[in-house]
Design a protein around this motif. Structure first.
Motif, PDB file in Angstrom:
ATOM      1  N   GLY A   1      36.218 -19.924  33.039  1.00 12.80           N
ATOM      2  CA  GLY A   1      36.397 -20.924  34.092  1.00 12.80           C
ATOM      3  C   GLY A   1      37.840 -20.971  34.524  1.00 12.80           C
ATOM      4  O   GLY A   1      38.563 -19.966  34.448  1.00 12.80           O
ATOM      5  N   ASP A   2      38.268 -22.140  35.003  1.00 12.97           N
ATOM      6  CA  ASP A   2      39.656 -22.303  35.416  1.00 12.97           C
ATOM      7  C   ASP A   2      40.589 -22.028  34.240  1.00 12.97           C
ATOM      8  O   ASP A   2      40.468 -22.643  33.181  1.00 12.97           O
ATOM      9  N   LYS A   3      41.527 -21.109  34.417  1.00 12.42           N
ATOM     10  CA  LYS A   3      42.364 -20.643  33.310  1.00 12.42           C
ATOM     11  C   LYS A   3      43.180 -21.773  32.698  1.00 12.42           C
ATOM     12  O   LYS A   3      43.226 -21.931  31.487  1.00 12.42           O
ATOM     13  N   ASP A   4      43.850 -22.578  33.516  1.00 11.15           N
ATOM     14  CA  ASP A   4      44.689 -23.657  32.991  1.00 11.15           C
ATOM     15  C   ASP A   4      43.872 -24.700  32.245  1.00 11.15           C
ATOM     16  O   ASP A   4      44.285 -25.204  31.194  1.00 11.15           O
ATOM     17  N   LEU A   5      42.686 -25.021  32.781  1.00 15.34           N
ATOM     18  CA  LEU A   5      41.817 -26.013  32.139  1.00 15.34           C
ATOM     19  C   LEU A   5      41.324 -25.503  30.787  1.00 15.34           C
ATOM     20  O   LEU A   5      41.330 -26.228  29.787  1.00 15.34           O
TER      21      LEU A   5
ATOM     22  N   ARG B   1      44.371  -9.125  28.345  1.00 16.06           N
ATOM     23  CA  ARG B   1      43.021  -9.352  27.836  1.00 16.06           C
ATOM     24  C   ARG B   1      42.733 -10.837  27.691  1.00 16.06           C
ATOM     25  O   ARG B   1      41.622 -11.310  27.976  1.00 16.06           O
ATOM     26  N   GLN B   2      43.737 -11.600  27.231  1.00 19.47           N
ATOM     27  CA  GLN B   2      43.543 -13.044  27.074  1.00 19.47           C
ATOM     28  C   GLN B   2      43.306 -13.705  28.428  1.00 19.47           C
ATOM     29  O   GLN B   2      42.435 -14.576  28.559  1.00 19.47           O
ATOM     30  N   ARG B   3      44.072 -13.283  29.433  1.00 17.95           N
ATOM     31  CA  ARG B   3      43.907 -13.860  30.760  1.00 17.95           C
ATOM     32  C   ARG B   3      42.515 -13.572  31.327  1.00 17.95           C
ATOM     33  O   ARG B   3      41.865 -14.448  31.909  1.00 17.95           O
ATOM     34  N   LEU B   4      42.027 -12.347  31.134  1.00 16.76           N
ATOM     35  CA  LEU B   4      40.705 -11.975  31.635  1.00 16.76           C
ATOM     36  C   LEU B   4      39.601 -12.784  30.956  1.00 16.76           C
ATOM     37  O   LEU B   4      38.621 -13.193  31.604  1.00 16.76           O
ATOM     38  N   LYS B   5      39.747 -13.021  29.653  1.00 18.36           N
ATOM     39  CA  LYS B   5      38.741 -13.809  28.932  1.00 18.36           C
ATOM     40  C   LYS B   5      38.704 -15.250  29.437  1.00 18.36           C
ATOM     41  O   LYS B   5      37.629 -15.837  29.614  1.00 18.36           O
TER      42      LYS B   5
END
Length: 345
Positions: free
Chosen positions: A38-42, A29-33
């Motif tokens: 935007g860019d996940k790492d950023l 769920r955290q990854r999807l949010k």
């Protein structure tokens, strides 16, 4: 030899896979949010800060702590010394029905508790008989092999509850099979099966298996628990709070009625007798007398005596893992900072 005083606590081990699933669902769920923003790492660096690389390890440490806490609650015990005891008696397997229908309250406080009280009083009268314990509902399981350690038997008896078996029903045939395998292999004498049930549902193979067991030297006695007028079946949640009375597919309350006819047929096929649990003292005396009349044999048995509880070691290990899970992130940051300082020097 180690044994557990309260094995019923092992049902809490189901929390481990559940919490493991919750952990991975949280990550998903955290990854999807983050990906939606935007860019996940950023996004992680801007809003969350440096990614916690210790979360996976700390989760494993927390689950290990929980496992050891549950083992501690079950109170592992070890015998301090071994002793050889010479006795004369018969081998008795007690098969107890723990299906949900045994929670019916037509006899107080309920069928199961009355049956357990009867079994405990019968065991108190045993002198030299080896006793084993089988529980059954839709399946049957050996809880304790044959022994003269009556205190251990009572421990397992106390913890016999319907939640031990997920598959509900009353498979008496399975109880006979498991009990037969619990007796000494190849022995054709000195074997008694005491089967306690309301006989509410009945498998057709039970009579055949009772006859086969008797042919193999096992005498079967049955004890019927419940009243012929029947009773509703209360259902409880995990905290033992009453929810409602069991209902059928049409929404009507189920009435559980003792099946004395079938229990009598099984006792007859097994060469024994049928007893109805009414006045407990009368039933106890009749059962004990019937078993004592059987041919006995001499045998020797090794026992562990003077059991000592070891739960504190398991609780201690659990606390160690719990502390590591709580302070693992801080410890990891401290070590990295120290290494960074040394590198700069």
């Amino acid at each position: 030899m180690m044994q557990f005083e309260k094995p019923a606590y092992f049902v809490l081990l189901w929390l481990i896979p559940i919490l493991w699933w919750v952990y991975f669902d949280f990550l998903r769920r955290q990854r999807l949010k983050l990906e939606a923003i935007g860019d996940k790492d950023l996004v992680e660096n801007l809003f969350i800060g440096k990614k916690d690389k210790t979360l996976f390890i700390r989760t494993i440490l927390f689950l290990l702590a929980l496992i050891f806490f549950i083992l501690g609650l079950a109170n592992p015990r070890m015998g301090k010394k071994e002793s050889t005891i010479a006795n004369t008696g018969v081998d008795v397997i007690i098969a107890l029905d723990i299906s949900k229908s045994m929670m019916a309250e037509d006899i107080k406080p309920n069928r199961l508790e009355r049956a357990k009280a009867l079994v405990s009083s019968i065991i108190d009268q045993f002198h030299g008989h080896r006793v084993g314990f089988v529980v059954f509902a839709g399946n049957a399981y050996l809880q304790m092999p044959l022994t003269v350690d009556y205190s251990a038997f009572n421990m397992y008896l106390e913890n016999a509850i319907p939640s031990l078996i997920q598959n509900q029903g009353t498979d008496i045939g399975a109880a006979i099979d498991v009990s037969e395998h619990a007796f000494v292999s190849g022995d054709k004498n000195f074997k008694t099966l005491l089967l306690i049930s309301d006989g509410e549902t009945f498998d057709k193979e039970a009579l055949k298996k009772a006859k086969a067991a008797f042919k193999n030297g096992t005498r079967i006695y049955t004890i019927g628990v419940g009243e012929t007028k029947g009773s509703t079946i209360p259902e409880y949640d995990d905290n033992n709070n009453f929810i409602e009375f069991k209902k059928d597919e049409n929404g009507k309350e189920v009435i559980s009625i003792i099946n004395e006819k079938k229990l009598k047929e099984i006792a007859k096929a097994g060469g024994g007798e049928y007893f109805h649990l009414t006045g407990r003292k009368n039933t106890k005396k009749a059962v004990v007398d019937a078993i004592d009349k059987q041919e006995k044999r001499k045998y020797k048995e090794k026992l562990f005596l003077d059991y000592v509880s070891k739960f504190q070691y398991f609780i201690g290990i659990g606390l160690f893992f719990l502390m590591l899970s709580f302070f693992g992130k801080s410890l990891n940051t401290y070590i990295l900072n120290r290494l960074k300082v040394k590198k700069e020097k």
